[in-house]
Design a protein around this motif. Structure first.
Motif, PDB file in Angstrom:
ATOM      1  N   LEU A  33      33.100  18.138  10.688  1.00 51.71           N
ATOM      2  CA  LEU A  33      33.089  19.533  10.236  1.00 51.71           C
ATOM      3  C   LEU A  33      34.500  20.108  10.186  1.00 51.71           C
ATOM      4  O   LEU A  33      35.420  19.609  10.807  1.00 51.71           O
ATOM      5  N   GLY A  34      34.608  21.189   9.480  1.00 51.49           N
ATOM      6  CA  GLY A  34      35.868  21.915   9.433  1.00 51.49           C
ATOM      7  C   GLY A  34      36.892  21.306   8.504  1.00 51.49           C
ATOM      8  O   GLY A  34      36.659  20.295   7.850  1.00 51.49           O
ATOM      9  N   ARG A  35      38.019  21.925   8.487  1.00 56.13           N
ATOM     10  CA  ARG A  35      39.098  21.478   7.617  1.00 56.13           C
ATOM     11  C   ARG A  35      39.622  20.100   8.039  1.00 56.13           C
ATOM     12  O   ARG A  35      39.883  19.882   9.222  1.00 56.13           O
ATOM     13  N   PRO A  36      39.758  19.182   7.108  1.00 59.88           N
ATOM     14  CA  PRO A  36      40.227  17.840   7.484  1.00 59.88           C
ATOM     15  C   PRO A  36      41.708  17.838   7.844  1.00 59.88           C
ATOM     16  O   PRO A  36      42.474  18.676   7.376  1.00 59.88           O
ATOM     17  N   ARG A  37      42.050  16.844   8.663  1.00 57.09           N
ATOM     18  CA  ARG A  37      43.433  16.720   9.145  1.00 57.09           C
ATOM     19  C   ARG A  37      44.346  16.240   8.012  1.00 57.09           C
ATOM     20  O   ARG A  37      43.992  15.349   7.249  1.00 57.09           O
ATOM     21  N   LEU A  38      45.495  16.831   7.914  1.00 55.28           N
ATOM     22  CA  LEU A  38      46.419  16.465   6.827  1.00 55.28           C
ATOM     23  C   LEU A  38      47.389  15.358   7.217  1.00 55.28           C
ATOM     24  O   LEU A  38      48.142  14.864   6.385  1.00 55.28           O
ATOM     25  N   PHE A  39      47.411  14.979   8.496  1.00 54.44           N
ATOM     26  CA  PHE A  39      48.341  13.921   8.926  1.00 54.44           C
ATOM     27  C   PHE A  39      47.560  12.758   9.526  1.00 54.44           C
ATOM     28  O   PHE A  39      46.425  12.919   9.980  1.00 54.44           O
ATOM     29  N   ASP A  40      48.180  11.593   9.522  1.00 53.26           N
ATOM     30  CA  ASP A  40      47.559  10.386  10.060  1.00 53.26           C
ATOM     31  C   ASP A  40      48.007  10.191  11.504  1.00 53.26           C
ATOM     32  O   ASP A  40      49.207  10.049  11.773  1.00 53.26           O
ATOM     33  N   GLU A  41      47.029  10.199  12.413  1.00 52.45           N
ATOM     34  CA  GLU A  41      47.365  10.105  13.837  1.00 52.45           C
ATOM     35  C   GLU A  41      48.163   8.848  14.158  1.00 52.45           C
ATOM     36  O   GLU A  41      49.153   8.904  14.893  1.00 52.45           O
ATOM     37  N   GLU A  42      47.732   7.732  13.621  1.00 58.00           N
ATOM     38  CA  GLU A  42      48.414   6.472  13.919  1.00 58.00           C
ATOM     39  C   GLU A  42      49.862   6.485  13.448  1.00 58.00           C
ATOM     40  O   GLU A  42      50.768   6.022  14.137  1.00 58.00           O
ATOM     41  N   ALA A  43      50.065   7.024  12.260  1.00 56.13           N
ATOM     42  CA  ALA A  43      51.434   7.094  11.729  1.00 56.13           C
ATOM     43  C   ALA A  43      52.303   7.972  12.604  1.00 56.13           C
ATOM     44  O   ALA A  43      53.477   7.655  12.864  1.00 56.13           O
ATOM     45  N   VAL A  44      51.725   9.076  13.075  1.00 58.27           N
ATOM     46  CA  VAL A  44      52.476   9.965  13.959  1.00 58.27           C
ATOM     47  C   VAL A  44      52.831   9.249  15.254  1.00 58.27           C
ATOM     48  O   VAL A  44      53.980   9.301  15.720  1.00 58.27           O
ATOM     49  N   LEU A  45      51.855   8.557  15.852  1.00 60.11           N
ATOM     50  CA  LEU A  45      52.113   7.852  17.104  1.00 60.11           C
ATOM     51  C   LEU A  45      53.184   6.783  16.913  1.00 60.11           C
ATOM     52  O   LEU A  45      54.018   6.550  17.799  1.00 60.11           O
ATOM     53  N   GLU A  46      53.155   6.142  15.768  1.00 60.42           N
ATOM     54  CA  GLU A  46      54.157   5.117  15.478  1.00 60.42           C
ATOM     55  C   GLU A  46      55.571   5.722  15.446  1.00 60.42           C
ATOM     56  O   GLU A  46      56.502   5.194  16.034  1.00 60.42           O
ATOM     57  N   ARG A  47      55.688   6.841  14.738  1.00 59.83           N
ATOM     58  CA  ARG A  47      56.987   7.509  14.675  1.00 59.83           C
ATOM     59  C   ARG A  47      57.442   7.985  16.048  1.00 59.83           C
ATOM     60  O   ARG A  47      58.616   7.907  16.391  1.00 59.83           O
ATOM     61  N   LEU A  48      56.500   8.506  16.822  1.00 59.88           N
ATOM     62  CA  LEU A  48      56.873   9.047  18.123  1.00 59.88           C
ATOM     63  C   LEU A  48      57.214   7.934  19.101  1.00 59.88           C
ATOM     64  O   LEU A  48      58.029   8.126  20.017  1.00 59.88           O
ATOM     65  N   THR A  49      56.600   6.768  18.932  1.00 53.45           N
ATOM     66  CA  THR A  49      56.983   5.616  19.751  1.00 53.45           C
ATOM     67  C   THR A  49      58.455   5.320  19.557  1.00 53.45           C
ATOM     68  O   THR A  49      59.212   5.148  20.519  1.00 53.45           O
ATOM     69  N   SER A  50      58.852   5.285  18.302  1.00 51.47           N
ATOM     70  CA  SER A  50      60.266   5.041  17.986  1.00 51.47           C
ATOM     71  C   SER A  50      61.152   6.146  18.558  1.00 51.47           C
ATOM     72  O   SER A  50      62.219   5.881  19.126  1.00 51.47           O
ATOM     73  N   LEU A  51      60.688   7.376  18.420  1.00 52.01           N
ATOM     74  CA  LEU A  51      61.470   8.508  18.922  1.00 52.01           C
ATOM     75  C   LEU A  51      61.656   8.438  20.438  1.00 52.01           C
ATOM     76  O   LEU A  51      62.771   8.549  20.950  1.00 52.01           O
ATOM     77  N   PHE A  52      60.562   8.245  21.158  1.00 53.60           N
ATOM     78  CA  PHE A  52      60.638   8.171  22.614  1.00 53.60           C
ATOM     79  C   PHE A  52      61.483   6.983  23.056  1.00 53.60           C
ATOM     80  O   PHE A  52      62.180   7.042  24.070  1.00 53.60           O
TER      81      PHE A  52
END
Lengths: 200, 200
Positions: free
Chosen positions: A8-27
């Motif tokens: 339900l509700g508005r769908p997410r505009l970002f991909d969780e896995e892609a975000v986690l991947e980027r943040l892994t690199s960042l951290f």
DNA sequence: CGCTTAAGATACCGTTCGGTACTGAAAGCA
DNA sequence: TGCTTTCAGTACCGAACGGTATCTTAAGCG
């Protein structure tokens, strides 16, 4: 009978896995403490409230990143060991595979968990990432060591010693990698283990 | 001819060395990023402006702590190696001395430099603590290894390999210590190196 | 004693931190 | 077409951050 239903509700505009991947690199680049929420927002391209709704606090987000990283890392080790094959030849092959991965652009990041366990010591008590990683890594290496004596009897104490030696050594190598050593130094240090394995 | 003269102005009420010693312990427990100036003030008992006047910024203060720590650590290694004596017996003795120090209350802190080099990467460019530490540590271990073949000819490549093996291994062991391993696990892992040295 | 010098101590600076109301927008469902 | 639900985006919060201006105190020196 629960068919997959659209949420339900508005769908997410970002991909969780892609975000986690980027943040892994960042951290990995900056560590936990030196990475601010602003950095996280910039790197992920996701606004702050969305991050909090999806991943919780900064600490919980980091824990998610770490768990994911741990699983990938162990899986990678298992793949390398499976590909290496039996005997001391297998150990040599494993070391070369490890080196190839370490030298690659995607590699050279072995210390994220150690770094994290230093920074978050006592703050995420429900999950000791470092101990878990050590145990799993040792388990993987043990598989490799147990396949060394092709067809012969194996001394359990000797196998345990070889496992500890190799595991601890690779941990140290990751520290060396992390602390800015070049490809040549990594190669030289791995050569030391090749020489040792020759006497097994 | 400059005789030692009492410095002008009001004398300092705190001992610099004692402060650096306390702050070494503080930074080791918490890391650099997670340690605030308030923590430093509390731990040192010195007010903030006095700290800034004496040691400069937080980063410069940390650099001072690190340099001091590095020197002490290398000196400790040199002392252990000097006491260990020649031959493989000497290596075994060195490992036992290392273990005794590591298990002591004062020990188990081997990763401060590694941790620091992670956190401050690129921010203190004039002094690469980690590389310096690695190099000096390897130099110390090389002394130990060069005394292994009592009276015989020594293969330079083999000596280098043994040095790298031992150095990298001890680095890994410090990671294990740092990440919360118990005394027994440290002992077991050191046993792995004893077994290896037996084949030298 | 006065003068200089430097340290102790308080209070404060602007900035950034992690975290959150609140207002619109976009989807499913009736 | 409304109603509900969830997400996007702006703006903002109090607190803590690193660092400093300023005043008071204590020493040496003449």
């Amino acid at each position: 009978m629960s068919t997959t239903r659209a949420p339900l509700g508005r769908p997410r505009l970002f991909d969780e896995e892609a975000v986690l991947e980027r943040l892994t690199s960042l951290f990995w680049r900056q560590g936990y403490g030196a990475t601010s929420m602003s950095d996280i927002v910039d790197a992920s391209g996701v606004h702050k409230p969305s991050l909090y709704r999806t991943f919780g606090t900064k600490e919980q987000l980091f824990a998610t990143v770490l768990r994911r990283y741990l699983a990938q890392r162990i899986a990678m080790f298992a793949a390398l060991i499976a590909e290496a094959g039996p005997g001391t030849r297998g150990v040599h092959r494993f070391l070369r595979l490890f080196e190839a991965d370490a030298v690659s652009a995607h590699g050279r990041d072995g210390c994220l968990l150690v770094m994290a366990s230093n920074e978050l010591r006592g703050r995420l008590p429900e999950y000791d990432f470092a101990a878990d990683y050590r145990e799993q890594m040792r388990g993987q290496i043990r598989v490799l060591v147990d396949r060394v004596p092709t067809g012969e009897e194996v001394d359990p104490a000797l196998a345990a010693a070889r496992t500890d030696l190799l595991t601890t050594y690779l941990l140290g190598l990751q520290v060396v990698m992390r602390s800015g050593a070049g490809v040549d130094e990594i190669h030289d240090r791995l050569q030391a283990m090749h020489v040792t394995v020759d006497s097994w």
